[in-house]
Design an enzyme around this catalytic site. Structure first.
Site, PDB file in Angstrom:
ATOM      1  N   GLY A   1      12.734 -27.594  -2.510  1.00 10.31           N
ATOM      2  CA  GLY A   1      12.480 -28.214  -3.795  1.00 10.31           C
ATOM      3  C   GLY A   1      11.027 -28.545  -4.035  1.00 10.31           C
TER       4      GLY A   1
ATOM      5  NE  ARG B   1      15.350 -16.995 -11.747  1.00 15.70           N
ATOM      6  CZ  ARG B   1      15.107 -17.968 -12.622  1.00 15.70           C
ATOM      7  NH1 ARG B   1      15.551 -17.874 -13.865  1.00 15.70           N
ATOM      8  NH2 ARG B   1      14.408 -19.026 -12.262  1.00 15.70           N
TER       9      ARG B   1
ATOM     10  N   GLY C   1      14.183 -28.480 -19.189  1.00 15.57           N
ATOM     11  CA  GLY C   1      14.403 -29.904 -19.052  1.00 15.57           C
ATOM     12  C   GLY C   1      13.846 -30.636 -20.259  1.00 15.57           C
TER      13      GLY C   1
ATOM     14  CG  ASN D   1       9.024 -31.169 -17.078  1.00 17.85           C
ATOM     15  OD1 ASN D   1       7.802 -31.242 -17.071  1.00 17.85           O
ATOM     16  ND2 ASN D   1       9.751 -31.142 -15.964  1.00 17.85           N
TER      17      ASN D   1
ATOM     18  CG  ASN E   1     -18.462  18.187  -1.531  1.00 19.85           C
ATOM     19  OD1 ASN E   1     -17.619  19.038  -1.783  1.00 19.85           O
ATOM     20  ND2 ASN E   1     -18.246  16.900  -1.708  1.00 19.85           N
ATOM     21  CE1 TYR E   2     -14.227  17.366   4.701  1.00 19.13           C
ATOM     22  CE2 TYR E   2     -12.445  18.402   3.468  1.00 19.13           C
ATOM     23  CZ  TYR E   2     -12.876  17.619   4.525  1.00 19.13           C
ATOM     24  OH  TYR E   2     -11.954  17.093   5.408  1.00 19.13           O
TER      25      TYR E   2
ATOM     26  NE  ARG F   1     -25.462  38.846 -10.631  1.00 16.70           N
ATOM     27  CZ  ARG F   1     -25.876  38.333 -11.770  1.00 16.70           C
ATOM     28  NH1 ARG F   1     -25.414  37.160 -12.159  1.00 16.70           N
ATOM     29  NH2 ARG F   1     -26.736  38.970 -12.542  1.00 16.70           N
TER      30      ARG F   1
END
Length: 459
Positions: free
Chosen positions: A78, A16, A140, A170, A386-387, A440
């Protein structure tokens, strides 16, 4: 005190739920339902826990690890059939066994303890955990005799008109005398419409033998919710959220809007913390006193220091010191360490980096794989490059450095103590201590050039 054991029923797929994820692994506030059950039941000092697994057995074992022993229910026939799978591990042991469902994440250790104590005080062979349901339809019913003793459990579909009026239900949780349980299970039949072996039949078998069967009525009906679909899952999430938030508020935390604040069970929050609406705090996070989180912030597995403010930001797997200001709209990614008194401003991302005490990265910057010292000012638009497409490299910025706006620091590179980087620079070489670095191109002005261009367009 008698020896105590637990059997957790966690073998069902949960059709379900309409999910590829096995039912008991669906999370409630970030933790699988079955983990909530195990954590709470273990808090009553058990001698042994046995979890019955079936669908998704390996994943359930992976989540629970060494906290439980496991038995496979290859066919789901069960609840009685499920429990009897634990016979080899438990049948000859003296003591009390509690049987709980892995899809009841809201039952607290207090309720489990009260059930154990009631069972042992009454010297019962079986004790049913029951509750008074405002609307018992579908449950129940627990039927008692004129002496108020439990006679039997009647399923809703089998109940007559008088039995349907009974409000005591229950919950599916029981305590049993361990040896009596496995003796009775041998007599359980599958002579029913479903062809299954029901644990509830044990109650009738024991009653027929004149064994004492009792019931403990929990005053907290909402705890007993069994999660069978996504609607119940959302209800469990809401109830758990309310429970956790109320506990933090009682401990001195201000939560402005508890309905819209999400705190996972393992989070530690000290007194006088303020949480604003939309805050989501998960994992093993620790929030220290006088901190302020939110609105709309996500904190996962972080330590947040005293008097730190985090607004509309995300922080993950990191340590943030005292008196730090973060946000709005900052992103603290894993393995970041932010020193006391630092500032991480709007649209700043920090990853696998250390930001020293009193340092500031106020706006629109990326600091990744970097060691930034104390009292450093990082200007708007700065990037630690960094990469290179294959490897990550370290950028080091030493104490008291000043990084001008729109600077690129191409790693590996070191900016020395007290150095200045001119705005708009791309730094590819180390900068000595106390230096000014300008990298620059030279500005060139072509006077009158723009005017001539405009005039051409008019022609």
């Amino acid at each position: 005190m008698a020896n105590r054991y637990a059997v957790i029923l966690a073998a069902g797929q949960g059709t379900r739920m309409k999910s590829k994820l096995y039912k008991v692994l669906h999370p409630v506030l970030g933790r699988p339902m079955v983990q909530h059950v195990l954590d709470q039941v273990k808090a009553v000092s058990l001698d042994e826990v046995v979890t019955i697994v079936g669908h998704g057995a390996e994943l359930v074992k992976e989540h629970l690890g060494e906290e439980s022993k496991f038995v496979l229910q290859a066919e789901q026939l069960g609840t009685g059939h499920a429990v009897i799978q634990a016979e080899k591990l438990l049948k000859d042991k003296e003591g009390t066994t509690i049987v709980v469902c892995g899809d009841t994440p809201l039952i607290t250790n207090k309720t489990y303890l009260d059930l154990f104590e009631h069972h042992e005080k009454e010297s019962s062979k079986a004790t049913i955990l029951t509750a008074i349901a405002p609307n018992p339809s579908g449950y129940g019913r627990v039927i008692r005799n004129e002496k108020n003793e439990v006679e039997r459990i009647v399923e809703h579909k089998d109940a007559n008109e008088n039995e349907l009026r009974v409000e005591e239900i229950n919950t599916g949780t029981y305590c049993f005398d361990n040896k009596a349980l496995f003796e009775a299970l041998k007599e359980v039949s599958n002579d029913n419409v479903q062809g299954e072996y029901y644990l509830t039949d044990v109650i009738e078998i024991m009653k027929n033998k004149s064994e004492k069967v009792s019931a403990y009525v929990t005053p907290e009906f909402e705890e007993t919710l069994g999660v069978n679909d996504r609607v119940a899952l959302a209800q469990a999430e809401k109830t758990m959220k309310k429970r956790i938030n109320e506990q933090h508020m009682r401990n001195g935390v201000t939560i402005i809007d508890p309905e819209n604040t999400y705190i996972h069970p393992d989070v530690i929050i000290e007194q006088d913390v303020v949480l604003h609406p939309g805050s989501i705090i998960t994992g093993s996070s620790v929030i220290k006193e006088n901190a302020e989180i939110g609105p709309h912030s996500e904190i996962a597995n972080c330590e947040i220091g005293e008097s730190t403010i985090i607004k509309q930001s995300v922080a993950t797997d990191s340590k943030i010191g005292d008196r730090v200001n973060v946000g709005p709209f900052a992103h603290i990614r894993p393995d970041a360490t932010i020193g006391n008194g630092a500032k991480v401003g709007n649209f700043v991302e920090i990853k696998k980096s250390t930001l020293g005490e009193g340092s500031k990265v106020s706006h629109l910057s990326y600091i990744g794989d970097a060691q930034v010292g104390s009292n450093v000012n990082v200007g708007c638009g700065t990037i630690t490059v960094n990469y290179d497409g294959k490897n990550k490299y370290l950028t080091t910025i030493e104490d008291d450095a000043f990084i001008g706006c729109n600077s690129n620091l191409v790693a590996p590179v070191t900016v020395g103590k007290g150095s200045y980087i001119a705005a708009g620079s791309t730094i590819t070489k180390d900068v000595p201590e106390g230096s000014l670095s300008i990298a620059r191109s030279k500005q060139s002005n072509k006077e009158g050039y723009a005017t001539r261009i405009k005039n051409r367009k008019k022609d």
